[in-house]
Scaffold this motif. Structure first.
Motif, PDB file in Angstrom:
ATOM      1  N   ASP A   1      27.142   0.852 -23.522  1.00  0.00           N
ATOM      2  CA  ASP A   1      27.043   2.358 -23.735  1.00  0.00           C
ATOM      3  C   ASP A   1      27.937   3.097 -24.351  1.00  0.00           C
ATOM      4  O   ASP A   1      28.772   2.954 -24.549  1.00  0.00           O
ATOM      5  CB  ASP A   1      26.514   3.055 -22.637  1.00  0.00           C
ATOM      6  N   SER A   2      27.448   4.668 -23.877  1.00  0.00           N
ATOM      7  CA  SER A   2      28.511   5.904 -24.773  1.00  0.00           C
ATOM      8  C   SER A   2      30.177   5.966 -24.155  1.00  0.00           C
ATOM      9  O   SER A   2      30.882   5.920 -25.116  1.00  0.00           O
ATOM     10  CB  SER A   2      28.041   6.706 -25.290  1.00  0.00           C
ATOM     11  N   GLN A   3      30.089   5.106 -23.057  1.00  0.00           N
ATOM     12  CA  GLN A   3      31.357   5.020 -22.524  1.00  0.00           C
ATOM     13  C   GLN A   3      31.917   4.080 -22.423  1.00  0.00           C
ATOM     14  O   GLN A   3      33.110   3.844 -22.026  1.00  0.00           O
ATOM     15  CB  GLN A   3      30.996   5.991 -20.557  1.00  0.00           C
ATOM     16  N   ASN A   4      31.798   2.977 -23.153  1.00  0.00           N
ATOM     17  CA  ASN A   4      32.341   1.254 -22.897  1.00  0.00           C
ATOM     18  C   ASN A   4      31.737   0.456 -22.090  1.00  0.00           C
ATOM     19  O   ASN A   4      32.912  -0.366 -22.463  1.00  0.00           O
ATOM     20  CB  ASN A   4      33.784   1.947 -23.478  1.00  0.00           C
ATOM     21  N   ASN A   5      30.826   1.394 -20.574  1.00  0.00           N
ATOM     22  CA  ASN A   5      30.302   0.236 -20.169  1.00  0.00           C
ATOM     23  C   ASN A   5      29.320  -0.757 -20.915  1.00  0.00           C
ATOM     24  O   ASN A   5      28.641  -0.375 -21.858  1.00  0.00           O
ATOM     25  CB  ASN A   5      29.107   0.581 -19.261  1.00  0.00           C
ATOM     26  N   THR A   6      29.484  -2.183 -20.280  1.00  0.00           N
ATOM     27  CA  THR A   6      29.408  -2.976 -20.761  1.00  0.00           C
ATOM     28  C   THR A   6      27.941  -3.949 -19.988  1.00  0.00           C
ATOM     29  O   THR A   6      28.802  -3.885 -18.966  1.00  0.00           O
ATOM     30  CB  THR A   6      29.631  -4.185 -21.552  1.00  0.00           C
ATOM     31  N   SER A   7      27.130  -4.748 -20.078  1.00  0.00           N
ATOM     32  CA  SER A   7      26.636  -5.356 -19.451  1.00  0.00           C
ATOM     33  C   SER A   7      26.122  -7.022 -19.876  1.00  0.00           C
ATOM     34  O   SER A   7      25.907  -6.665 -21.268  1.00  0.00           O
ATOM     35  CB  SER A   7      25.467  -4.836 -18.506  1.00  0.00           C
ATOM     36  N   ASN A   8      26.021  -7.823 -18.782  1.00  0.00           N
ATOM     37  CA  ASN A   8      25.568  -9.143 -19.739  1.00  0.00           C
ATOM     38  C   ASN A   8      24.546  -9.670 -19.166  1.00  0.00           C
ATOM     39  O   ASN A   8      24.044  -9.090 -18.271  1.00  0.00           O
ATOM     40  CB  ASN A   8      26.641 -10.039 -19.600  1.00  0.00           C
ATOM     41  N   SER A   9      22.992  -9.848 -20.575  1.00  0.00           N
ATOM     42  CA  SER A   9      22.424 -10.537 -19.932  1.00  0.00           C
ATOM     43  C   SER A   9      22.964 -12.097 -19.335  1.00  0.00           C
ATOM     44  O   SER A   9      23.428 -12.065 -19.643  1.00  0.00           O
ATOM     45  CB  SER A   9      21.090 -10.607 -21.374  1.00  0.00           C
ATOM     46  N   GLU A  10      21.442 -12.626 -19.058  1.00  0.00           N
ATOM     47  CA  GLU A  10      21.454 -14.196 -18.597  1.00  0.00           C
ATOM     48  C   GLU A  10      21.441 -14.555 -20.213  1.00  0.00           C
ATOM     49  O   GLU A  10      20.882 -14.172 -20.930  1.00  0.00           O
ATOM     50  CB  GLU A  10      19.532 -14.369 -18.083  1.00  0.00           C
ATOM     51  N   VAL A  11      21.398 -15.995 -20.060  1.00  0.00           N
ATOM     52  CA  VAL A  11      21.221 -17.266 -21.256  1.00  0.00           C
ATOM     53  C   VAL A  11      19.990 -16.868 -21.129  1.00  0.00           C
ATOM     54  O   VAL A  11      19.095 -17.771 -20.584  1.00  0.00           O
ATOM     55  CB  VAL A  11      22.382 -17.925 -20.533  1.00  0.00           C
ATOM     56  N   PHE A  12      19.115 -17.261 -22.560  1.00  0.00           N
ATOM     57  CA  PHE A  12      18.229 -17.153 -22.582  1.00  0.00           C
ATOM     58  C   PHE A  12      17.878 -18.991 -23.442  1.00  0.00           C
ATOM     59  O   PHE A  12      18.723 -19.344 -24.298  1.00  0.00           O
ATOM     60  CB  PHE A  12      17.046 -15.559 -23.182  1.00  0.00           C
ATOM     61  N   GLU A  13      16.496 -19.196 -23.418  1.00  0.00           N
ATOM     62  CA  GLU A  13      17.168 -20.690 -24.163  1.00  0.00           C
ATOM     63  C   GLU A  13      15.506 -20.966 -25.118  1.00  0.00           C
ATOM     64  O   GLU A  13      14.787 -20.553 -24.822  1.00  0.00           O
ATOM     65  CB  GLU A  13      17.230 -22.078 -24.000  1.00  0.00           C
ATOM     66  N   PHE A  14      15.477 -21.530 -26.586  1.00  0.00           N
ATOM     67  CA  PHE A  14      14.151 -21.956 -27.077  1.00  0.00           C
ATOM     68  C   PHE A  14      14.126 -23.046 -27.782  1.00  0.00           C
ATOM     69  O   PHE A  14      15.042 -22.656 -28.024  1.00  0.00           O
ATOM     70  CB  PHE A  14      13.329 -20.527 -27.866  1.00  0.00           C
ATOM     71  N   LYS A  15      13.220 -23.380 -27.843  1.00  0.00           N
ATOM     72  CA  LYS A  15      13.191 -24.871 -29.152  1.00  0.00           C
ATOM     73  C   LYS A  15      12.390 -24.839 -29.978  1.00  0.00           C
ATOM     74  O   LYS A  15      11.429 -24.629 -30.119  1.00  0.00           O
ATOM     75  CB  LYS A  15      12.748 -26.096 -27.990  1.00  0.00           C
ATOM     76  N   VAL A  16      13.133 -25.045 -31.131  1.00  0.00           N
ATOM     77  CA  VAL A  16      12.579 -24.909 -32.253  1.00  0.00           C
ATOM     78  C   VAL A  16      11.504 -26.760 -32.379  1.00  0.00           C
ATOM     79  O   VAL A  16      12.746 -27.878 -31.883  1.00  0.00           O
ATOM     80  CB  VAL A  16      13.208 -24.475 -33.691  1.00  0.00           C
ATOM     81  N   GLU A  17      10.561 -26.961 -32.851  1.00  0.00           N
ATOM     82  CA  GLU A  17      10.050 -27.922 -32.847  1.00  0.00           C
ATOM     83  C   GLU A  17      10.596 -28.962 -34.165  1.00  0.00           C
ATOM     84  O   GLU A  17      10.860 -27.641 -34.965  1.00  0.00           O
ATOM     85  CB  GLU A  17       8.288 -27.881 -33.045  1.00  0.00           C
TER      86      GLU A  17
END
Length: 233
Positions: free
Chosen positions: A217-233
């Motif tokens: 954000d504009s105050q340099n606060n950050t947040s990390n999302s969870e790790v998501f996964e997907f597969k390409v056939e």
């Protein structure tokens, strides 16, 4: 003739006796109705929760509330601390419950409707909020959520995939997102920074990919999302 007549009457009586019990259905229990999903009331979605009872500098009790759901006997409140990933579940018979949680911390919550006599349940929408902390003037963004590909999805063979996510912030001052994509479950390769909520990534066939989003954000606060996964056939 008399003997034949008696046999005919006896046969008719047996047919009536054997067939009569199959139509009344008196011994068949009525099916149990499936519980319906409730709608959440408080804490409101994507807001700062500044109500409740302060217990200490780090803890406060908050009253969670939701609407009554049809065909429901009990409710399971699911609360997840987005800073630690820890979740709690509480089962109640009312539509409110006071729960003690950490201050200055982001949470998500939802309610599952349940009924005795059936294993079927219904789940409300998932809401996020920040529990107010001591002297916090600006909150970090909520962790981003994957939109597409959905978590665990398998997509058709392609060379490019559009990663899409959702982001929210109590202060509404998100400035940018940085996206990391890898073939390991701790992605560390940045594929770009954007102010949008989508980015194109180059992928290969027959490969599982892992990705995450860092929101700033504009105050340099950050947040990390969870790790998501997907597969390409």
């Amino acid at each position: 003739m008399k003997i034949a007549y008696k046999l005919t009457c006896i046969s008719a009586f047996l047919l009536v006796s054997c067939g009569g019990g199959s139509d009344d259905g008196g011994d068949t229990p009525d099916p149990v109705a499936t519980p319906k999903a409730t709608t959440l009331i408080f804490p409101d979605n994507n807001t700062e929760c500044n109500e409740g009872t302060i217990i200490s500098d780090t803890r406060s009790s908050v009253e969670f509330s939701w609407n009554a759901a049809q065909d429901t006997d009990s409710y399971e409140i699911n609360i997840k601390n987005l800073a630690t990933g820890n979740s709690t579940k509480t089962t109640v018979n009312s539509t409110t419950e006071v729960i003690t949680i950490d201050r200055g911390t982001p949470y998500e919550w939802f309610v599952t409707s349940k009924a005795s006599g059936t294993t079927q349940t219904a789940t409300s929408a998932v809401w996020k909020f920040y529990n107010q902390g001591v002297g916090i003037e600006n909150y970090a963004p909520f962790p981003a959520e994957a939109v597409s590909p959905a978590r665990g999805a398998t997509i058709a063979t392609t060379t490019t995939v559009s990663l899409r996510w959702s982001g929210a912030d109590v202060d509404d001052d998100i400035e940018e997102y940085e996206i990391f994509l890898d073939t390991t479950n701790n992605p560390s390769t940045s594929i770009g920074t954007t102010t949008n909520i989508t980015i194109d990534a180059t992928v290969a066939a027959n490969t599982v990919y892992y990705w995450k989003v860092i929101t700033k954000d504009s105050q340099n606060n950050t947040s990390n999302s969870e790790v998501f996964e997907f597969k390409v056939e």
